[in-house]
Motif scaffolding. Sequence first.
Motif, mmCIF file in Angstrom:
data_model
loop_
_atom_site.group_PDB
_atom_site.id
_atom_site.type_symbol
_atom_site.label_atom_id
_atom_site.label_comp_id
_atom_site.label_asym_id
_atom_site.label_seq_id
_atom_site.Cartn_x
_atom_site.Cartn_y
_atom_site.Cartn_z
ATOM 1 N N TYR A 1 0.834 -1.200 0.000
ATOM 2 C CA TYR A 1 0.000 0.000 0.000
ATOM 3 C C TYR A 1 0.870 1.252 0.000
ATOM 4 O O TYR A 1 0.701 2.169 -0.818
ATOM 5 C CB TYR A 1 -0.921 -0.055 1.216
ATOM 6 N N GLU A 2 1.832 1.288 0.908
ATOM 7 C CA GLU A 2 2.708 2.452 1.039
ATOM 8 C C GLU A 2 3.556 2.646 -0.214
ATOM 9 O O GLU A 2 3.719 3.774 -0.696
ATOM 10 C CB GLU A 2 3.605 2.269 2.258
ATOM 11 N N PHE A 3 4.071 1.558 -0.765
ATOM 12 C CA PHE A 3 4.913 1.604 -1.964
ATOM 13 C C PHE A 3 4.139 2.210 -3.138
ATOM 14 O O PHE A 3 4.606 3.145 -3.802
ATOM 15 C CB PHE A 3 5.373 0.180 -2.304
ATOM 16 N N VAL A 4 2.946 1.691 -3.388
ATOM 17 C CA VAL A 4 2.118 2.176 -4.501
ATOM 18 C C VAL A 4 1.659 3.607 -4.246
ATOM 19 O O VAL A 4 1.688 4.461 -5.142
ATOM 20 C CB VAL A 4 0.909 1.252 -4.713
ATOM 21 N N TYR A 5 1.250 3.883 -3.011
ATOM 22 C CA TYR A 5 0.711 5.207 -2.687
ATOM 23 C C TYR A 5 1.750 6.307 -2.884
ATOM 24 O O TYR A 5 1.445 7.363 -3.463
ATOM 25 C CB TYR A 5 0.203 5.213 -1.247
ATOM 26 N N TYR A 6 2.973 6.086 -2.434
ATOM 27 C CA TYR A 6 3.999 7.123 -2.583
ATOM 28 C C TYR A 6 4.374 7.359 -4.045
ATOM 29 O O TYR A 6 4.707 8.482 -4.439
ATOM 30 C CB TYR A 6 5.239 6.767 -1.753
ATOM 31 N N ILE A 7 4.308 6.319 -4.851
ATOM 32 C CA ILE A 7 4.519 6.506 -6.287
ATOM 33 C C ILE A 7 3.414 7.378 -6.871
ATOM 34 O O ILE A 7 3.672 8.303 -7.649
ATOM 35 C CB ILE A 7 4.567 5.146 -7.015
ATOM 36 N N THR B 1 5.303 -6.699 -4.268
ATOM 37 C CA THR B 1 4.010 -6.135 -4.638
ATOM 38 C C THR B 1 3.220 -7.122 -5.496
ATOM 39 O O THR B 1 2.040 -7.385 -5.242
ATOM 40 C CB THR B 1 4.197 -4.819 -5.407
ATOM 41 N N PHE B 2 3.858 -7.686 -6.486
ATOM 42 C CA PHE B 2 3.183 -8.625 -7.363
ATOM 43 C C PHE B 2 2.793 -9.903 -6.629
ATOM 44 O O PHE B 2 1.731 -10.479 -6.870
ATOM 45 C CB PHE B 2 4.064 -8.964 -8.564
ATOM 46 N N ASN B 3 3.645 -10.360 -5.713
ATOM 47 C CA ASN B 3 3.330 -11.568 -4.949
ATOM 48 C C ASN B 3 2.115 -11.373 -4.063
ATOM 49 O O ASN B 3 1.248 -12.246 -3.962
ATOM 50 C CB ASN B 3 4.543 -11.979 -4.097
ATOM 51 N N VAL B 4 2.051 -10.207 -3.407
ATOM 52 C CA VAL B 4 0.917 -9.922 -2.520
ATOM 53 C C VAL B 4 -0.371 -9.804 -3.320
ATOM 54 O O VAL B 4 -1.410 -10.356 -2.942
ATOM 55 C CB VAL B 4 1.169 -8.632 -1.700
ATOM 56 N N VAL B 5 -0.321 -9.070 -4.427
ATOM 57 C CA VAL B 5 -1.512 -8.911 -5.272
ATOM 58 C C VAL B 5 -1.986 -10.278 -5.768
ATOM 59 O O VAL B 5 -3.185 -10.577 -5.759
ATOM 60 C CB VAL B 5 -1.214 -7.974 -6.462
ATOM 61 N N LYS B 6 -1.065 -11.115 -6.177
ATOM 62 C CA LYS B 6 -1.423 -12.444 -6.660
ATOM 63 C C LYS B 6 -2.100 -13.271 -5.579
ATOM 64 O O LYS B 6 -3.133 -13.920 -5.811
ATOM 65 C CB LYS B 6 -0.158 -13.166 -7.160
ATOM 66 N N SER B 7 -1.548 -13.223 -4.375
ATOM 67 C CA SER B 7 -2.125 -14.004 -3.262
ATOM 68 C C SER B 7 -3.495 -13.482 -2.880
ATOM 69 O O SER B 7 -4.399 -14.249 -2.544
ATOM 70 C CB SER B 7 -1.194 -13.965 -2.046
#
Length: 502
Positions: free
Chosen positions: A301-307, A491-497
């Motif tokens: 969440y933090e990674f995507v949000y700051y981008i 990020t991709f691993n979490v979204v996939k899960s």
Amino acid sequence: MRFKKALKNLIFNVLQQVVNIIVNFIMPPILVSTFGSTLNGLVSTIRQIMQYVQLTGAGIAQASTFAMYKPIADKDYESLNGIYNATRNMFTRAGNVFSAITLLVAIIYPLTVRNQVDYSVAFALVLVIGISGASEFYLCGKYNALLSANQENYVVAIAQTIGSLTNLILLIVLVRLKQNVVVAELGMSAVYLCRIVILTVYAKRKYKYLDLTVAPTFEKISQRNDAIVHQVSTLVVMGSSTLIVSLILGLKEASVFAVYLIVFQGINTICSIISTAIYASFGEVIAKGQRDILIRTFNIYEFVYYIVITILFSCTYLLIMPFIEIYTVNMTDINYIYPTLAKLFILVGIANNIRIPTSTIVTSAGHFKETKWRAVLEMTLNVVGQFVFGKMFGLNGILLGCVLSFSYRTFDFIIYAHKHILKTSSLSTFKKLFLNLVASIVVVFLLQQVMEPNIYNYLTWIKYGVIYFAAISVFVLLVNVLFDRKTFNSTFNVVKSLFIKG
């Protein structure tokens, strides 16, 4: 299921906020060109005052939502009914207080601006604009809390979207019929009936287990007073500026401030869409004690949000003044072009929005009592700073006061959330912030060197906006991939899960 609900909430929140942004951009030029900057400043100021008066309701909703997480997750409908009925009773009581305070404001506030606008007009506008607040207390608040706790914010978003569109249509019709500002605002306030009907019908059909005969369990909403303190602080910090400008500098200056504020409220709205959509999801994870999931999902969440906010504010820096020049071309009764003000708004927006990931965690965890004094300190710094610097430096000083309080509270949120809830090092958040700050500075500098835009209408503004957005997005994404590859891969691993579990 959790991910699907969050995705649905995100989609409809995006739709609602896009509609709100469009409506909020269209309305001020109509109001200024029809009624003048003074009345536009008056309406903007009264709306903020009404937001303050609604603070009690916001605190009740927040505390009630937190209290409902566990019984909903456990399908404990007996406990849920007790909390729901307590929420309903508290909103009714708060509505009575709201009505009394609204009447008091209607009598007193017009006295402070009587040399700029007729007392009876200001008096009537306070009462008319207060209608929306009354509907929130008496009819909508209890449903908002229940739907939010059950991760069904999309229903509220749909109701608000319909209301906003109807609001705009009514304003255009009433202006063309040459109605005065009081009649126009009355018609716009009446659209809240749309929200009431939609929320009531949906709640009664979906939640057939609601039983109004169950005794209210007020004790289960034990943090409501602490939540109210937080809401008072938040609304004063986020919404006091236009009121302070009107008191120190006058209603026309308040109109100028409100125009810039609308732009940045739109940006803030975009930034908060994600947190609104996943707020209840975090609450459920925390309530179930799923700490590993919490840390992993927060990191993504933090990674995507700051981008996202890096891209948004970089684009804003390059496009804000051309937009203001086009937007205010027919607003000629006062100067609206203030480049320094725009830059300070950007600084305030950045200082405010980088707190959202960690503030979402703190709120979802229900840490209202533990952080109450911090919220009060931020509010004090904000109000004192705005008055002191506003007297010294005018509009720019108002924003300096905001920068002071926002900077303190943002760093406090980051440190508190990591130490007391996530129980991880805050260094990871500061690394992300530094990386994106450097990326923003570099890409903005490069674009300023290679491009000399000639923006003279909305079409050319959109053209350059697309170019800037594409260039900045590619650069910022590339920097994050190169220098934070671990988080990017996870990020991709979490979204996939989440998709698999959903």
